[in-house]
Each structure stands twice: as structure tokens, then as C-alpha cells.
Write an enzyme that holds these catalytic residues in place. Structure first.
Site, PDB file in Angstrom:
ATOM      1  N   GLU A 114       0.852  -1.191   0.000  1.00 50.00           N
ATOM      2  CA  GLU A 114       0.000   0.000   0.000  1.00 50.00           C
ATOM      3  C   GLU A 114       0.886   1.238   0.000  1.00 50.00           C
ATOM      4  O   GLU A 114       1.828   1.342   0.778  1.00 50.00           O
ATOM      5  CB  GLU A 114      -0.918  -0.014   1.234  1.00 50.00           C
ATOM      6  CG  GLU A 114      -1.611   1.300   1.553  1.00 50.00           C
ATOM      7  CD  GLU A 114      -2.441   1.863   0.400  1.00 50.00           C
ATOM      8  OE1 GLU A 114      -2.569   3.091   0.334  1.00 50.00           O
ATOM      9  OE2 GLU A 114      -2.945   1.068  -0.434  1.00 50.00           O
TER      10      GLU A 114
ATOM     11  N   ARG B 197     -17.478   2.477   3.858  1.00 54.98           N
ATOM     12  CA  ARG B 197     -16.351   1.924   3.108  1.00 54.98           C
ATOM     13  C   ARG B 197     -15.181   1.586   4.033  1.00 54.98           C
ATOM     14  O   ARG B 197     -14.486   0.586   3.834  1.00 54.98           O
ATOM     15  CB  ARG B 197     -15.895   2.904   2.032  1.00 54.98           C
ATOM     16  CG  ARG B 197     -16.912   3.177   0.952  1.00 54.98           C
ATOM     17  CD  ARG B 197     -16.342   4.072  -0.137  1.00 54.98           C
ATOM     18  NE  ARG B 197     -15.409   3.329  -0.963  1.00 54.98           N
ATOM     19  CZ  ARG B 197     -15.735   2.682  -2.079  1.00 54.98           C
ATOM     20  NH1 ARG B 197     -16.997   2.681  -2.502  1.00 54.98           N
ATOM     21  NH2 ARG B 197     -14.826   2.044  -2.781  1.00 54.98           N
TER      22      ARG B 197
ATOM     23  N   TYR C 252     -28.692   6.907   1.418  1.00 53.46           N
ATOM     24  CA  TYR C 252     -28.956   5.649   2.114  1.00 53.46           C
ATOM     25  C   TYR C 252     -28.192   5.609   3.427  1.00 53.46           C
ATOM     26  O   TYR C 252     -27.198   6.292   3.608  1.00 53.46           O
ATOM     27  CB  TYR C 252     -28.615   4.434   1.241  1.00 53.46           C
ATOM     28  CG  TYR C 252     -27.193   4.344   0.733  1.00 53.46           C
ATOM     29  CD1 TYR C 252     -26.199   3.710   1.481  1.00 53.46           C
ATOM     30  CD2 TYR C 252     -26.860   4.837  -0.524  1.00 53.46           C
ATOM     31  CE1 TYR C 252     -24.906   3.593   1.000  1.00 53.46           C
ATOM     32  CE2 TYR C 252     -25.567   4.727  -1.019  1.00 53.46           C
ATOM     33  CZ  TYR C 252     -24.596   4.105  -0.252  1.00 53.46           C
ATOM     34  OH  TYR C 252     -23.308   3.989  -0.735  1.00 53.46           O
TER      35      TYR C 252
ATOM     36  N   ASP D 162     -10.618  -1.730 -10.385  1.00 52.87           N
ATOM     37  CA  ASP D 162     -10.616  -0.532 -11.214  1.00 52.87           C
ATOM     38  C   ASP D 162      -9.399  -0.433 -12.122  1.00 52.87           C
ATOM     39  O   ASP D 162      -9.458   0.252 -13.155  1.00 52.87           O
ATOM     40  CB  ASP D 162     -10.667   0.717 -10.329  1.00 52.87           C
ATOM     41  CG  ASP D 162     -12.060   0.998  -9.788  1.00 52.87           C
ATOM     42  OD1 ASP D 162     -13.012   0.315 -10.207  1.00 52.87           O
ATOM     43  OD2 ASP D 162     -12.196   1.890  -8.931  1.00 52.87           O
TER      44      ASP D 162
END
Length: 407
Positions: A34, A108, A213, A291
Site C-alpha cells: 500500500e 467503506r 442511504y 478498477d
């Protein structure tokens, strides 16, 4: 092979974490790299549709989903000005029966933390900015900006729409600005029961739409607002914004929606970029995921879900074909490319349907919604039965003999 496969995963987002967790549970030596000092997710909410939830349950996260997720009763489409209901797609009761898993709303950051929690921390490297990858003597090598390199049997680029790995394999081609700007924001609900709704609301307007939401077990309201724009001139692909800009953009929309937007906190905005579907994702012992392989518009809520599916399928083909990496990657592409390409193109089309600019076009769409709802409430609105019914955990690689998951 008599030894474990060694795999390097570039990118610690949801897709990279899901892949690394899957690989390690298959018994492979998976290393996660990362580029930042800590795991973080930009944006608040994510919709985990039944196809993704099947994978998360297979990874052992059922309890975490129940603890941190929110089960919406339905998705409801509303007219941007009148608030009139245009479609209602049942979720909480219908999804387990129809698709074999629930439909969850999550923060998330909670989803990423769940997945990272499955990864052996000894195999996580932070502050690792990949600058290049290459195939070398039957191996794959990733090189980092500090001069270090990592050699593996497979390198996987899970490093997003601006993927370094993709550029190294297929050339530096900028993603396409889609003509959409997306604002994301949240409202900490606290005692505000007036904002708590058991449904996901989709406000459909000319040249834009807004979705609201509940996430974090009902404690936060998530806002996703999309408006069309001619271009994106900013240097960064996401930027800080504010509620005033949000309110100006959606001026004239229904008062209930504007009341919600007026309470928005931590507003960010994105230029939405995508690419056309690729013909292949792999070269030698290097491949792409999420992605990096198939960036898509958010109108089917499938960006994270597709990456999670990718990770599970890739882990299974590598476990079944450890002695033939190119064959494993071919099987991975054969299974995933047709599906993700269809989702990419369907998400583009869904944006056009949501953003119809004239009252006559909107009327024709809404009549079709009403007709389809009479036949089947899941045949209107999202129209995503084919997306939700897919089960990556049922995929069986045609070559080799697999071990039980986690073996």
C-alpha cells in the site's frame, strides 16, 4: 508445485485487500503493498449487493456484516421535483430468496477494515509506492520508489483507475472523463430520526441524480450526488467541496432532498472517469484487478463488488493451476472479462437512463418502470437481477484439483 505460490498485490483498497485475504486463505504467500502510511477509504458509503455478499460470507465475514451493515428494505426511485415514487425494488426480504444473499449498506472504511482484518499483518507493507513492474525469467518483479523490489510468481495490479501496473503493461493512456461530477457527503444522524429511512432513495432528475442511504448500522446517512459537466479542469481527481456548492448544483430539486443536502458534512467531489472494456488484463505473470482492469461508473453500485469477485476468482484459479501461471491468468480472464465488460457498459447506460434531460423522455422511462413493476418489481429500477444472481464462490476452475477453501 512443492512450495507456496508467492504473489505481490499492488494496492491496499477494497479489491487488493479482498484478493490478499482470499489468497492467504487458500494457503498462498500473498504480500500486500500500500502506497500510503495507513489504509484509508475516500468516501463514506458502499452498497454490497448479493453477488459481493456471497464472497464476503465465504471469507468468513457474515458476523461482521450483521454487526456493521444496514439492511435496506427497498430501493425507491423518486422524481427530482415532485418526489413522486417512480419505482420500488424490494431488497431485505427478497434478496436472500432470489439471489442467495443479503443486500447491505456499509461504511467503506468498515468494509476495508473487515477485509484487512483477514490479512496476516506480517505480509503488509505501507509507504510502498510502485513505480514499475516487469516479467523477468519466468517471474514477475515490482519496483518501488525507494529502490526496493519484490519478486514473485505473480504480481497483481489492484492500484485503481490511475494504475501504474496497467500503464506498465499496456501503455500510459489517460482514463476518459465521462462528463459526470460526483459529490459524496455524510450526515451523522445522532438523534435525528427524521433523516433515518429504511430505504435507499434515488432522486432522478434532468442531467443528474442523487442517492441517499443509511450506513454504519443506521448511525450515518450517506449522500451520493451526480451532475453532468462539460469537463473536469482540476489537477486532482477528487477535491474538497462544501454544502453550498452542493445546494447550488441541485437548486430547484424537491424540498425534502434539499433539507438533507443542507445538513451534509465532509463534502468531497470527484470527476468520474472510466475506460472502455479491455481485450486482456495479463502479460506473462502480471495481471490486473478491480478498477485497474475495469473502472466503471457507479450507477450499478458494482465497482467494489466487481473487485471482490475478481479477487475470489483469481485466488481460486491460482490455487488450481499453481504450476502454470499463464494458464491460470487466462482462465481468470475468461471468467471475469465478459462479466465486468457487460457491467461497465451497463453502468454507462444506466447513467443515461437516470439523467434523461426532457420531461417527455422521463415520462416514457417512468411508464416503462410502472409497466415492468406490474410484471416483476425486480424488473424495474436497477434491473440488475443478472448482476445479483452471479456467485463467484460457485466458480470451479476447469484445470487442476483444488483444495478446500482455507486449506
Amino acid at each position: 508445485m512443492n512450495r507456496k505460490l508467492r504473489i505481490g498485490v499492488i494496492g491496499g483498497g477494497i479489491g487488493g485487500a479482498a484478493l490478499t485475504a482470499s489468497l492467504q486463505q487458500w494457503g498462498m504467500e500473498a504480500h500486500l503493498f500500500e502506497r500510503t502510511a495507513a489504509f484509508r477509504e475516500v468516501g463514506a458509503g458502499v452498497q454490497m449487493t448479493p453477488n459481493a455478499v456471497k464472497v464476503l460470507k465465504a471469507l468468513g465475514l457474515d458476523g461482521e456484516l450483521q454487526r456493521l451493515g444496514y439492511l435496506p428494505q427497498a430501493i425507491v426511485g423518486r422524481n427530482w421535483r415532485t418526489g413522486r415514487e417512480k419505482f420500488r425494488t424490494p431488497l431485505s426480504d427478497a434478496c436472500p430468496q432470489l439471489f442467495g444473499a443479503e443486500f447491505y449498506h456499509l461504511h467503506r472504511a468498515d468494509l476495508l477494515a473487515m477485509l484487512i482484518g483477514l490479512v496476516d499483518a506480517r505480509f503488509i507493507t505501507h509507504n510502498a509506492r510502485c513505480v514499475s513492474v516487469l516479467n523477468l525469467d519466468g517471474k514477475a518483479v515490482a519496483r518501488f520508489d525507494n529502490g526496493e523490489q519484490f519478486e514473485a510468481d505473480v504480481i497483481v495490479g489492484a492500484d485503481g483507475v490511475h494504475s501504474v501496473v496497467r500503464d506498465a503493461l499496456f501503455g500510459d493512456e489517460a482514463p476518459r472523463f465521462t462528463g459526470h461530477i460526483c459529490w459524496r457527503a455524510a450526515i451523522a444522524l445522532g438523534e435525528r430520526s427524521d433523516f433515518i429511512s429504511p430505504v435507499s432513495a434515488v432522486w432522478l432528475g434532468p442531467n443528474g441524480h442523487v442517492v441517499t442511504y443509511t450506513i454504519s448500522g443506521g448511525r450515518v446517512l450517506n449522500i451520493v450526488a451526480v451532475s453532468e459537466a462539460a469537463d473536469w479542469q482540476e489537477a486532482s481527481w477528487h477535491l474538497p467541496s462544501n454544502r453550498d456548492e452542493l445546494l447550488r448544483t441541485f437548486s430547484g430539486w424537491h424540498p425534502d432532498l434539499l433539507r438533507i443536502l443542507s445538513c451534509a458534512q465532509n463534502v468531497l467531489k470527484w470527476g468520474l472517469f472510466d475506460r472502455d472494456p479491455m481485450q486482456r488484463w495479463s502479460q506473462g505473470h502480471i495481471t490486473l484487478l478491480g478498477d485497474a482492469a475495469h473502472p466503471m461508473l457507479p450507477f450499478l453500485a458494482q465497482g467494489a463488488a466487481m473487485a471482490i469477485e475478481d479477487g475470489y476468482v483469481l485466488a481460486s484459479v491460482l490455487a488450481a493451476n499453481a504450476g502454470d501461471i499463464p494458464e491460470a491468468l487466462r482462465l481468470y480472464e475468461d471468467e471475469r472479462l465478459p462479466r465486468t465488460s457487460r457491467v461497465q457498459l451497463s453502468a454507462r447506460e444506466r447513467g443515461k437512463i437516470y439523467h434523461l434531460p426532457t420531461p417527455w423522455q422521463q415520462f416514457r422511462r417512468d411508464v416503462r418502470y410502472r409497466f415492468n413493476a406490474l410484471m416483476n418489481p425486480h424488473a424495474c429500477g436497477l434491473e440488475a437481477n443478472w448482476v445479483f444472481s452471479y456467485d463467484a464462490t460457485a466458480f470451479s476452475p476447469p484445470a487442476g484439483e483444488t483444495r478446500p477453501f482455507g486449506g
